[in-house]
Scaffold this active site. Structure first.
Site, PDB file in Angstrom:
ATOM      1  N   ASP A 109      -1.563 -20.227  36.663  1.00  0.00           N
ATOM      2  CA  ASP A 109      -0.890 -21.032  37.721  1.00  0.00           C
ATOM      3  C   ASP A 109       0.557 -21.153  37.401  1.00  0.00           C
ATOM      4  OD1 ASP A 109      -3.414 -21.115  39.136  1.00  0.00           O
ATOM      5  OD2 ASP A 109      -3.960 -22.986  38.075  1.00  0.00           O
TER       6      ASP A 109
ATOM      7  N   ASP B 108      -4.621 -18.290  44.776  1.00  0.00           N
ATOM      8  CA  ASP B 108      -4.980 -19.485  45.465  1.00  0.00           C
ATOM      9  C   ASP B 108      -4.464 -19.588  46.963  1.00  0.00           C
ATOM     10  OD1 ASP B 108      -6.204 -20.190  43.211  1.00  0.00           O
ATOM     11  OD2 ASP B 108      -4.441 -21.321  42.495  1.00  0.00           O
TER      12      ASP B 108
END
Length: 154
Positions: free
Chosen positions: A109, A124
């Site tokens: 991330d 995401d």
């Protein structure tokens, strides 16, 4: 064809972005690029770092989800342009994060959410876009069904 194009682009763009982050940004480091703060974080859980350590389980869930979508698309049980686009983003996001989970045991991330509620990646965001398109499809389908039923009553 649009379904596979969108899903494929999502996977490629997601994986390239994660590769660049893993290669050039140390875990925990924050850099600014094009006025974006990018922070490298490795997440072995799911959204908001819940259920840490269950990355492989989420990989299995992602694979089952993709198989389910492909099966229902082939059987024509899932139809509609908006739904097809939404499912493409969902599948692309699931595959993008699934690849990370299978290969690395965690997801890379790097995009800090504007709400400050976590660090995300492009997969995401694709999943969020997919959900939006599926909701649009549902609203359109609902309105069309209501319109047809009111015409039948007349």
């Amino acid at each position: 064809m649009l379904f596979y194009l969108i899903a494929g682009l999502v996977v490629v763009i997601d994986q390239v972005s994660k590769y660049l982050i893993r290669t050039y940004v140390q875990v925990g480091e924050t850099i600014t690029y094009w006025h974006l703060n990018l922070t490298h974080y490795e997440n072995s859980g799911m959204a908001r770092s819940m259920f840490q350590g269950y990355s492989r389980l989420f990989a299995v869930i992602a694979v089952l989800f993709v198989i389910g979508v492909l099966y229902y698309r082939r059987s024509w049980k899932l139809q509609g342009k908006w739904l097809d686009i939404g499912l493409a983003f969902l599948v692309g996001g699931a595959v993008g994060n699934g690849i990370d989970r299978i290969i690395f045991g965690q997801v890379t991330d790097f995009l800090i959410s504007r709400s400050g509620r976590g660090i995300l990646n492009l997969a995401d965001h694709a999943i969020n876009i997919g959900v939006l398109f599926v909701i649009i499809h549902g609203c359109i389908h609902f309105l069309q069904t209501k319109l047809r039923s009111s015409r039948l009553e007349e």
